[in-house]
Every structure is written in C-alpha cells, then in structure tokens.
Design an enzyme around this catalytic site. Structure first.
Site, PDB file in Angstrom:
ATOM      1  N   CYS A  36     -55.067  66.458   8.075  1.00  0.00           N
ATOM      2  CA  CYS A  36     -53.922  66.005   8.864  1.00  0.00           C
ATOM      3  C   CYS A  36     -53.073  67.209   9.254  1.00  0.00           C
ATOM      4  CB  CYS A  36     -53.113  65.027   7.997  1.00  0.00           C
ATOM      5  SG  CYS A  36     -51.534  64.495   8.653  1.00  0.00           S
ATOM      6  N   GLY A  37     -52.324  67.077  10.308  1.00  0.00           N
ATOM      7  CA  GLY A  37     -51.418  68.144  10.696  1.00  0.00           C
ATOM      8  C   GLY A  37     -50.362  68.432   9.635  1.00  0.00           C
TER       9      GLY A  37
END
Length: 159
Positions: A36-37
C-alpha cells in the site's frame, strides 16, 4: 461495559489469543497492508513501539486485503516482509476483514466505539485506534495520519 480485552484474535499460526493478555497496557491497533502507499508507516509504527514499549505500549498489526488486495495471500510472507523491510517487532496477527459481513468482531467493536468522519466504515489501510489502559477506545486516526503525529496523544496516555 465491553472493552477490547473481551476479544480473541487469531495469530498467524492459527492459534487464538485473548486480548486480555494486554490488560493494563495502552494499545495502538492498526489494520495494515504490505503493498500500500501507506506501507512505509510501518517504520513510524516501529519507532513508536521502540520508544514507548518500555512504558507499556503495545502496537497490534492486523493485515487486511480488503482495499485493492494489497496484502500477501500467505501470512508468512506478510510477517517476513514486515520484519525484513521495516524491522517490525510488534505483534502481527492473522489477516482480517475490517468491513462487511465477515468483519472481525474486534474491528466491529472498534468502529462502533469510534466512528470515522462520515461513517463507521474503515476507508483504507492503516486506520489506527488508540486504546487506553482500561481497554476503552479513545481515538481513531485516519490512514493519512503518520504515526509520529500520534506521539503527543501517546505521551499523555502513558503519563
């Protein structure tokens, strides 16, 4: 009155663990994802843990694939990824769902206790819940809130 200590969760090896084992300790409960970012927040979470674990803080990570399938299928890959890439030493539990009909009971409780801005739903990975020494949920943080921005709240809770 119900508290987080009333719940049992699954360990990566499938064993059940009572959260009562953490009674009397402040907790930061986080739904995590490895791809995920926001994944770099693992570093900040580990820094908080290193700084405050001797004061009783426990950080509990719960991998979740509900948001764009951003978690490994095998929990072993998740735990290895967290340790190798971010030096994570706080507990990582088995994968959970945080929303919907199959949401883990702990996360149903957390969302009931502290709703999000517009709804109780968890919107993304790295939503964080701060729990006091009595097992009460006292604050919810959006995924965009970096762990370092929680430090002042933690310091108050630990004093």
């Amino acid at each position: 009155m119900k508290t987080v200590y009333d719940f049992h969760v699954n360990m990566p090896n499938g064993e059940r663990k009572s959260l009562q084992e953490f009674e009397g300790k402040p907790l930061l409960i986080v739904n995590t994802a490895s791809k995920c970012g926001f994944t770099p927040q693992f570093a900040g979470l580990q820094k908080l843990y290193d700084t405050y674990k001797d004061h009783g803080l426990e950080i509990l990570g719960f991998p979740c694939s509900q948001f764009n399938n951003q978690e490994f299928a095998q929990i072993e890959k998740t735990t290895e990824f967290c340790q190798v890439n971010y030096g994570v030493t706080f507990p990582i539990f088995a994968k959970v769902e945080v929303n919907g009909p199959n949401a883990d009971p702990l996360f149903k409780f957390l969302k009931e206790e502290k709703r999000g801005l517009l709804s109780p739903m968890i919107k993304w990975n790295f939503t964080k819940f701060l729990v006091d020494r009595n097992g009460q949920v006292i604050k919810r943080y959006a995924p965009t809130i970096e762990p370092r921005r929680i430090e002042a709240d933690l310091a108050k809770l630990l004093s």
